[in-house]
Design a protein around this motif. Sequence first.
Motif, PDB file in Angstrom:
ATOM      1  N   ASP A 179       7.845   2.842  -7.817  1.00 34.71           N
ATOM      2  CA  ASP A 179       6.449   3.518  -7.244  1.00 34.71           C
ATOM      3  C   ASP A 179       6.333   3.742  -6.028  1.00 34.71           C
ATOM      4  OD1 ASP A 179       5.493   3.331  -9.701  1.00 34.71           O
ATOM      5  OD2 ASP A 179       4.202   1.773  -9.447  1.00 34.71           O
ATOM      6  N   ASN A 180       6.931   2.886  -5.081  1.00 33.81           N
ATOM      7  CA  ASN A 180       7.048   3.275  -4.004  1.00 33.81           C
ATOM      8  C   ASN A 180       8.106   4.093  -3.233  1.00 33.81           C
ATOM      9  OD1 ASN A 180       4.827   1.508  -2.252  1.00 33.81           O
ATOM     10  ND2 ASN A 180       6.233  -0.179  -3.503  1.00 33.81           N
ATOM     11  N   LEU A 181       9.168   4.139  -4.154  1.00 35.10           N
ATOM     12  CA  LEU A 181      10.334   5.256  -3.847  1.00 35.10           C
ATOM     13  C   LEU A 181       9.645   6.789  -4.090  1.00 35.10           C
ATOM     14  CD1 LEU A 181      13.546   3.937  -5.613  1.00 35.10           C
ATOM     15  CD2 LEU A 181      13.181   4.731  -2.903  1.00 35.10           C
ATOM     16  N   ALA A 182       8.596   6.824  -5.143  1.00 32.56           N
ATOM     17  CA  ALA A 182       8.045   8.056  -5.507  1.00 32.56           C
ATOM     18  C   ALA A 182       6.947   8.381  -4.364  1.00 32.56           C
ATOM     19  CB  ALA A 182       7.206   7.853  -6.716  1.00 32.56           C
ATOM     20  N   ARG A 183       6.427   7.492  -3.770  1.00 33.88           N
ATOM     21  CA  ARG A 183       5.540   7.764  -2.683  1.00 33.88           C
ATOM     22  C   ARG A 183       6.242   8.389  -1.519  1.00 33.88           C
ATOM     23  NH1 ARG A 183       0.342   6.603  -2.000  1.00 33.88           N
ATOM     24  NH2 ARG A 183      -0.815   5.473  -3.229  1.00 33.88           N
ATOM     25  N   VAL A 184       7.683   8.179  -1.167  1.00 35.00           N
ATOM     26  CA  VAL A 184       8.264   8.663   0.033  1.00 35.00           C
ATOM     27  C   VAL A 184       9.226   9.800  -0.556  1.00 35.00           C
ATOM     28  CG1 VAL A 184       8.048   6.414   1.380  1.00 35.00           C
ATOM     29  CG2 VAL A 184      10.049   7.012  -0.054  1.00 35.00           C
ATOM     30  N   GLY A 185       8.939  10.318  -1.737  1.00 35.21           N
ATOM     31  CA  GLY A 185       9.721  11.720  -2.257  1.00 35.21           C
ATOM     32  C   GLY A 185      11.027  11.061  -2.861  1.00 35.21           C
ATOM     33  N   ALA A 206      13.481   2.847   4.004  1.00 41.29           N
ATOM     34  CA  ALA A 206      12.863   1.925   5.009  1.00 41.29           C
ATOM     35  C   ALA A 206      11.246   1.960   5.106  1.00 41.29           C
ATOM     36  CB  ALA A 206      13.319   2.228   6.141  1.00 41.29           C
ATOM     37  N   LEU A 207      10.871   3.284   5.013  1.00 40.67           N
ATOM     38  CA  LEU A 207       9.450   3.458   4.900  1.00 40.67           C
ATOM     39  C   LEU A 207       8.752   2.993   3.717  1.00 40.67           C
ATOM     40  CD1 LEU A 207       7.342   5.025   6.461  1.00 40.67           C
ATOM     41  CD2 LEU A 207       7.819   7.040   5.479  1.00 40.67           C
ATOM     42  N   ILE A 252       5.060  10.096   7.145  1.00 44.01           N
ATOM     43  CA  ILE A 252       4.342   9.176   7.644  1.00 44.01           C
ATOM     44  C   ILE A 252       2.800   9.604   7.880  1.00 44.01           C
ATOM     45  CG2 ILE A 252       3.896   8.106  10.118  1.00 44.01           C
ATOM     46  CD1 ILE A 252       7.032   8.263  10.271  1.00 44.01           C
ATOM     47  N   ARG A 253       2.421  10.805   8.322  1.00 41.08           N
ATOM     48  CA  ARG A 253       1.107  11.360   8.507  1.00 41.08           C
ATOM     49  C   ARG A 253       0.362  11.155   7.215  1.00 41.08           C
ATOM     50  NH1 ARG A 253      -2.477  11.461  12.412  1.00 41.08           N
ATOM     51  NH2 ARG A 253      -3.629  10.668  10.946  1.00 41.08           N
ATOM     52  N   THR A 254       0.967  11.342   6.086  1.00 37.49           N
ATOM     53  CA  THR A 254       0.542  11.584   4.695  1.00 37.49           C
ATOM     54  C   THR A 254       0.120  10.177   4.249  1.00 37.49           C
ATOM     55  OG1 THR A 254       1.666  13.392   4.054  1.00 37.49           O
ATOM     56  CG2 THR A 254       0.700  12.117   2.259  1.00 37.49           C
ATOM     57  N   LEU A 255       1.114   9.234   4.537  1.00 31.63           N
ATOM     58  CA  LEU A 255       0.874   7.802   4.106  1.00 31.63           C
ATOM     59  C   LEU A 255      -0.053   7.191   4.969  1.00 31.63           C
ATOM     60  CD1 LEU A 255       4.794   6.807   3.766  1.00 31.63           C
ATOM     61  CD2 LEU A 255       2.882   7.042   2.042  1.00 31.63           C
ATOM     62  N   VAL A 256      -0.215   7.465   5.974  1.00 31.96           N
ATOM     63  CA  VAL A 256      -1.210   6.743   7.053  1.00 31.96           C
ATOM     64  C   VAL A 256      -2.433   7.273   6.713  1.00 31.96           C
ATOM     65  CG1 VAL A 256      -1.896   6.752   9.528  1.00 31.96           C
ATOM     66  CG2 VAL A 256       0.314   6.407   9.164  1.00 31.96           C
ATOM     67  N   LYS A 305      -5.116   4.636   4.317  1.00 32.68           N
ATOM     68  CA  LYS A 305      -5.808   4.280   5.394  1.00 32.68           C
ATOM     69  C   LYS A 305      -5.351   3.279   6.300  1.00 32.68           C
ATOM     70  CE  LYS A 305     -10.075   5.692   2.701  1.00 32.68           C
ATOM     71  NZ  LYS A 305      -9.134   6.149   1.614  1.00 32.68           N
ATOM     72  N   ILE A 306      -4.214   3.448   6.881  1.00 31.60           N
ATOM     73  CA  ILE A 306      -3.477   2.443   7.674  1.00 31.60           C
ATOM     74  C   ILE A 306      -3.419   2.725   9.038  1.00 31.60           C
ATOM     75  CG2 ILE A 306      -0.900   1.785   8.123  1.00 31.60           C
ATOM     76  CD1 ILE A 306      -0.237   2.351   5.491  1.00 31.60           C
ATOM     77  N   THR A 307      -3.648   1.731   9.896  1.00 37.57           N
ATOM     78  CA  THR A 307      -3.603   1.432  11.367  1.00 37.57           C
ATOM     79  C   THR A 307      -2.081   1.709  11.697  1.00 37.57           C
ATOM     80  OG1 THR A 307      -5.732   0.317  11.563  1.00 37.57           O
ATOM     81  CG2 THR A 307      -4.213   0.713  13.507  1.00 37.57           C
ATOM     82  N   ALA A 308      -1.780   2.842  12.500  1.00 35.35           N
ATOM     83  CA  ALA A 308      -0.566   2.830  12.734  1.00 35.35           C
ATOM     84  C   ALA A 308      -0.252   2.838  14.440  1.00 35.35           C
ATOM     85  CB  ALA A 308       0.043   4.274  12.390  1.00 35.35           C
TER      86      ALA A 308
END
Lengths: 252, 258
Positions: free
Chosen positions: A119-125, A147-148, A180-184, A188-191
């Motif tokens: 699932d997380n791999l899909a999130r990072v394409g 790593a992301l 990174i921008r999309t994930l943040v 709703k992450i503080t980066a």
Amino acid sequence: MTPRIELSGVSKRFGSRQVLDGLSVSVMPGESLVIIGGSGTGKSVSLKCILGLIPIDAGSIKVDGQEVAGLKGAALDAHRTRFGMLFQGGALFDSLPVWRNISFALPGRAADRRAAAIDNLARVGLGAEVADLRPAELSGGMQKRVALARAIAVRPPIIFFDEPTTGLDPITAAVINKLIRTLVTDLKITALAITHDMASVRLIADRVAMLHAGKIIWHGPLASLDGCENPYVRQFIHGSTEGPIQMPGVRQ
Amino acid sequence: MIAALVAIGAPVLAAFTAIGRLTRFAITALTRMLQPPWYPAQLAQQMLVIGWLSLPVVGLTAIFTGSALAQQIFIGGSRFNAASTVPAVTVIGVVRELGPVLGGLMVAGRVASAMAAELGTMRVTEQIDALVTLRTDPFRWLVGPRILAAVLVMPFLVLVSNALGVMGGWLLATQRLGFNSAQYLATTQRYLEVDDVMSSLVKAGVFGFFIALMGCYHGYHSGGGAAGVGRATTNAVVSSFILILLSNLIITVIVFGS
């Protein structure tokens, strides 16, 4: 509003070298702060101090209003559960396949952890076909994505990005920055990112701070960066050799 | 005068600092090993790497050394009509000293260097920092399984080393020196005592501890990029060699000195 992260007067010395010298900076919840600065100015050290990987000599570090400098044992472990971190070189574990890298901090059965990793791999394409590969079999850009994926796997409220585009070609770097921008935004992450790549700054940052000689010498919203009159910031963002920032051992 | 004192004092202080750091590292590793979480898969993997994969080098060393020892005892013993002592002296020499010491040195050369290189690379590529940020204690995940695995498998390796060393001596003695096979084995059995085997196994466990400790310690504290990892690897091998030889002397004096 209480800042999510607040550093006040943080100092750190390695031998005779004062790396952080009264560093004060704060990051608000949901904000994406990018700290810029030259090599060796203490950017990575400041992240490691917040994570408790390096003890500070003086000052205060608060996360959600709670003092965290000097935490030890279980309290330090609990503090670290709030963070994900994308390391400069990825820092993937060579001996483990991709899916075990991503699910490293996840609890549960192997099958569930593997599904969560995919699932997380899909999130990072990335597709499930890379799940069983070793990090050494991936390109630099793919390693950064994995790593992301590992950094977001436990859905931490705060993520640190240490030079997220170092060593990548401009196109791959742009892809990572957008990711990174999309994930943040989506999670709703503080980066808190540190970089000297101005393309990263413009894609990731809500607010920018410049670190020089161990302290923040300027900070402001991204929109004010180009109009900034601070000579250090101007020299840095234009990549000029003329200006107040002197490179040790380099003649102007 | 002061300059001379400084010249003497600085290395002495550095040595005490290094011993203090190493002791603290060892105590931390041992205390964390006793506390959960434990990682049995890591332990099994390290037992395979240290034990199974070291068998060829340890076995070959033992066979060659046992054979050479038998030849030397035969030549030396012939000078005072004591050539018949070959089986007895070979088994005592191999089981008490050569089996554990040479086995330990060979494993140190293979394993301590590999551990230092692996942990050193993990240190300089921030993998150890990544472990910490993923709420995993490097002492429990990396150091503990390596030390425990080395302590557990070294006695088995030394048993194999002892058996092959004695076999090397027997082979050479019966094939080249004219000894009767059954007589050789009977003499070997008669002169081999339980204390010899026990001291050999104790030495093996101690050597295993030092091999893994030095490999992990130097790798864990590695820095300075590729050159730093190279230094860590060299230091791990040299220091584990010294500790093996020193602890062998101490155990030998304690067990057989009286």
